[in-house]
Design a protein around this motif. Structure first.
Motif, PDB file in Angstrom:
ATOM      1  N   LYS A 103     -10.345 -31.693  -4.751  1.00  0.00           N
ATOM      2  CA  LYS A 103      -9.712 -30.590  -4.020  1.00  0.00           C
ATOM      3  C   LYS A 103      -8.546 -30.020  -4.814  1.00  0.00           C
ATOM      4  N   GLU A 106      -9.966 -28.012  -7.604  1.00  0.00           N
ATOM      5  CA  GLU A 106     -10.510 -26.751  -7.094  1.00  0.00           C
ATOM      6  C   GLU A 106      -9.380 -25.765  -6.821  1.00  0.00           C
ATOM      7  N   THR A 107      -8.289 -26.253  -6.248  1.00  0.00           N
ATOM      8  CA  THR A 107      -7.144 -25.394  -5.962  1.00  0.00           C
ATOM      9  C   THR A 107      -6.556 -24.856  -7.262  1.00  0.00           C
ATOM     10  N   ARG A 108      -6.396 -25.744  -8.245  1.00  0.00           N
ATOM     11  CA  ARG A 108      -5.871 -25.306  -9.538  1.00  0.00           C
ATOM     12  C   ARG A 108      -6.792 -24.284 -10.195  1.00  0.00           C
ATOM     13  N   LEU A 109      -8.092 -24.524 -10.072  1.00  0.00           N
ATOM     14  CA  LEU A 109      -9.063 -23.603 -10.655  1.00  0.00           C
ATOM     15  C   LEU A 109      -8.980 -22.236  -9.974  1.00  0.00           C
ATOM     16  N   LYS A 110      -8.870 -22.250  -8.639  1.00  0.00           N
ATOM     17  CA  LYS A 110      -8.747 -20.985  -7.908  1.00  0.00           C
ATOM     18  C   LYS A 110      -7.475 -20.255  -8.333  1.00  0.00           C
ATOM     19  N   ASN A 111      -6.371 -21.006  -8.426  1.00  0.00           N
ATOM     20  CA  ASN A 111      -5.107 -20.397  -8.856  1.00  0.00           C
ATOM     21  C   ASN A 111      -5.232 -19.872 -10.282  1.00  0.00           C
ATOM     22  N   SER A 112      -5.866 -20.652 -11.124  1.00  0.00           N
ATOM     23  CA  SER A 112      -6.043 -20.248 -12.514  1.00  0.00           C
ATOM     24  C   SER A 112      -6.929 -19.011 -12.596  1.00  0.00           C
ATOM     25  N   TYR A 113      -7.981 -18.999 -11.794  1.00  0.00           N
ATOM     26  CA  TYR A 113      -8.875 -17.846 -11.780  1.00  0.00           C
ATOM     27  C   TYR A 113      -8.132 -16.616 -11.282  1.00  0.00           C
ATOM     28  N   GLY A 114      -7.312 -16.827 -10.255  1.00  0.00           N
ATOM     29  CA  GLY A 114      -6.510 -15.717  -9.726  1.00  0.00           C
ATOM     30  C   GLY A 114      -5.556 -15.191 -10.774  1.00  0.00           C
ATOM     31  N   LYS A 115      -4.932 -16.090 -11.504  1.00  0.00           N
ATOM     32  CA  LYS A 115      -4.012 -15.669 -12.565  1.00  0.00           C
ATOM     33  C   LYS A 115      -4.763 -14.951 -13.676  1.00  0.00           C
ATOM     34  N   GLU A 117      -7.494 -13.297 -13.319  1.00  0.00           N
ATOM     35  CA  GLU A 117      -7.887 -12.007 -12.777  1.00  0.00           C
ATOM     36  C   GLU A 117      -6.700 -11.038 -12.806  1.00  0.00           C
TER      37      GLU A 117
END
Length: 142
Positions: A103, A106-115, A117
């Motif tokens: 989890k 996944e959160t880090r990946l989402k944050n990284s993906y958001g950054k 983007e």
């Protein structure tokens, strides 16, 4: 599997009954009295009684030995069951830790993906601003 256990019990019971009948017939055939020497005393006993007492003593010894073995097996079984439960608890804890790590990743990946983007959009904005500046320069030169 339970059928096999029931069948084994039935066979054991049948064999036991047959052995009891054979011993009883053997004892009835040998009805005369015999001398039994204990080393310090000698006793005259009917052979049938001696046979039956010997069978009962043998059965008692077998019962005691099998009881001891069953107690040992039960103790070993409980110990293995306890070890198994400990291992299951350890594995459950490891699974929970891995799920928590997943989890977090996944959160880090989402944050990284958001950054990423946001960075890509910032780059697009910068590129558009550069194009606007170039176009503005071209317009001003004409």
């Amino acid at each position: 599997m339970n059928g096999g256990v029931a069948m084994k019990k039935q066979i054991t019971t049948i064999v036991s009954i047959i052995l009891i009948i054979i011993i009883a017939l053997f004892a009835l055939i040998n009805f005369e009295s015999v001398d039994v020497n204990f080393g310090f005393a000698s006793v005259r006993v009917p052979l049938v009684l001696l046979i039956l007492i010997s069978v009962l003593v043998g059965a008692l010894i077998i019962f005691l030995l099998s009881s001891i073995l069953n107690v040992r097996k039960n103790r070993a079984y409980r110990e293995l069951e306890s070890q198994s439960q400990q291992k299951q608890d350890e594995l459950t804890d490891q699974i929970k830790a891995l799920q928590a790590n997943l989890k977090a990743l996944e959160t880090r990946l989402k944050n990284s993906y958001g950054k990423q983007e946001l960075g890509a959009k910032d780059q697009q904005i910068t590129n558009l601003e550069d194009e606007i500046a170039k176009l503005s320069d071209k317009l001003s030169q004409k």
